[in-house]
Design a protein around this motif. Sequence first.
Motif, short mmCIF file in Angstrom:
data_model
loop_
_atom_site.label_atom_id
_atom_site.label_comp_id
_atom_site.label_asym_id
_atom_site.label_seq_id
_atom_site.Cartn_x
_atom_site.Cartn_y
_atom_site.Cartn_z
N UNK A 149 0.83 -1.21 0.00
CA UNK A 149 0.00 0.00 0.00
C UNK A 149 0.87 1.26 0.00
N UNK A 150 1.88 1.28 0.85
CA UNK A 150 2.77 2.44 0.91
C UNK A 150 3.60 2.59 -0.36
N UNK A 151 4.00 1.48 -0.94
CA UNK A 151 4.77 1.53 -2.19
C UNK A 151 3.92 2.16 -3.30
N UNK A 152 2.65 1.78 -3.37
CA UNK A 152 1.76 2.38 -4.37
C UNK A 152 1.60 3.88 -4.13
N UNK A 153 1.52 4.28 -2.86
CA UNK A 153 1.42 5.71 -2.54
C UNK A 153 2.68 6.44 -2.99
N UNK A 154 3.85 5.84 -2.74
CA UNK A 154 5.11 6.47 -3.14
C UNK A 154 5.22 6.55 -4.67
N UNK A 155 4.72 5.52 -5.35
CA UNK A 155 4.72 5.56 -6.82
C UNK A 155 3.89 6.74 -7.30
N UNK A 156 2.75 6.97 -6.65
CA UNK A 156 1.89 8.09 -7.03
C UNK A 156 2.59 9.43 -6.80
N UNK A 157 3.32 9.56 -5.71
CA UNK A 157 4.08 10.79 -5.44
C UNK A 157 5.15 11.02 -6.50
N UNK A 158 5.83 9.95 -6.89
CA UNK A 158 6.88 10.06 -7.91
C UNK A 158 6.28 10.41 -9.27
N UNK A 159 5.05 9.94 -9.52
CA UNK A 159 4.41 10.20 -10.80
C UNK A 159 4.04 11.67 -11.00
N UNK A 160 3.89 12.42 -9.91
CA UNK A 160 3.44 13.82 -10.02
C UNK A 160 4.38 14.65 -10.89
N UNK A 161 5.69 14.74 -10.58
CA UNK A 161 6.57 15.54 -11.45
C UNK A 161 6.67 14.96 -12.85
N UNK A 162 6.63 13.63 -12.97
CA UNK A 162 6.67 13.02 -14.30
C UNK A 162 5.45 13.39 -15.12
N UNK A 163 4.30 13.39 -14.48
CA UNK A 163 3.06 13.77 -15.15
C UNK A 163 3.12 15.22 -15.63
N UNK A 164 3.63 16.11 -14.80
CA UNK A 164 3.74 17.53 -15.16
C UNK A 164 4.67 17.71 -16.36
N UNK A 165 5.82 17.03 -16.33
CA UNK A 165 6.77 17.15 -17.44
C UNK A 165 6.17 16.63 -18.75
N UNK A 166 5.43 15.53 -18.68
CA UNK A 166 4.81 14.99 -19.88
C UNK A 166 3.72 15.91 -20.41
N UNK A 167 2.93 16.47 -19.50
CA UNK A 167 1.82 17.33 -19.91
C UNK A 167 2.32 18.63 -20.55
N UNK A 168 3.43 19.15 -20.05
CA UNK A 168 3.95 20.43 -20.54
C UNK A 168 5.00 20.27 -21.64
N UNK A 169 5.33 19.03 -21.98
CA UNK A 169 6.36 18.79 -23.00
C UNK A 169 5.96 19.40 -24.34
N UNK A 170 6.94 19.95 -25.03
CA UNK A 170 6.74 20.53 -26.36
C UNK A 170 5.65 21.60 -26.36
N UNK A 171 5.64 22.41 -25.31
CA UNK A 171 4.68 23.51 -25.24
C UNK A 171 3.34 23.12 -24.64
N UNK A 172 3.12 21.85 -24.41
CA UNK A 172 1.89 21.39 -23.77
C UNK A 172 0.75 21.10 -24.72
N UNK A 173 0.99 21.10 -26.02
CA UNK A 173 -0.11 20.91 -26.97
C UNK A 173 0.11 19.73 -27.93
N UNK A 174 1.15 18.97 -27.69
CA UNK A 174 1.41 17.81 -28.54
C UNK A 174 0.53 16.64 -28.11
N UNK A 175 -0.33 16.12 -29.00
CA UNK A 175 -1.26 15.04 -28.63
C UNK A 175 -0.56 13.78 -28.10
N UNK A 176 0.61 13.49 -28.63
CA UNK A 176 1.32 12.28 -28.20
C UNK A 176 1.80 12.43 -26.75
N UNK A 177 2.44 13.58 -26.47
CA UNK A 177 2.91 13.81 -25.10
C UNK A 177 1.74 13.85 -24.12
N UNK A 178 0.63 14.41 -24.56
CA UNK A 178 -0.53 14.50 -23.67
C UNK A 178 -1.15 13.12 -23.45
#
Length: 218
Positions: free
Chosen positions: A37-66
């Motif tokens: 349970x805690x490992x899954x929670x930590x995975x979710x915390x780690x995913x936050x910055x990764x999610x932001x980087x993917x969403x904003x990649x290439x200006x934030x409007x590339x369908x593939x990155x999104x």
Amino acid sequence: MSGIPASAAGGTGRAASVAGGKLGAVAVNQASLWNIANILTMVRLVLVPGFVLLLLADGGYDPIWRAWAWAAFAVAMITDVFDGHLARAYNLVTDFGKIADPIADKAIMAAGLICLSGLGDLPWWVTGVILFRELGITLMRFWVIRHGVIPASRGGKMKTLAQGTAVGMYVLALTGPLATFRWWVMAVAVVLTVVTGLDYVRQAIVLRRAGLAAERSG
């Protein structure tokens, strides 16, 4: 013969046994932090910055990155469902989990809302309403915690599902009818956010009044 009196040897044995037991308990407590349970929670915390980087990649409007950002967001939402269930079902509740789980939930949602508003996909007032509600309810829970705990309601769970679905749909580069549909999903999420927030305020007031009355009578 060892030359050590039996009583001393017995005392040493008992002391070693007690010490071993304490060390064993410490080891168990330390190991319990690393449960699934805690490992899954930590995975979710780690995913936050990764999610932001993917969403904003290439200006934030590339369908593939999104699409990749949506995948990271979906994994985070799925782990949110399972970590709490596993913790309760298998007695894996820890102090770390109690603190980290709600932080992870709010961090991934806040990151999605703020990024979407920053990109111009979502009005800032929607982000403001949702974040104000989440922060306010969290502070209110601490305000009444000495009188009792406000349990998660069915409406609150529906709110979380609606918010996750709506934000996920906005993360994807949708067009046409689906883009219109996601607006309605977000509208439902906002309504549930406000209604359940007001209900939590009502519960908090009732709980605090009951707690103060009990203190006076005691």
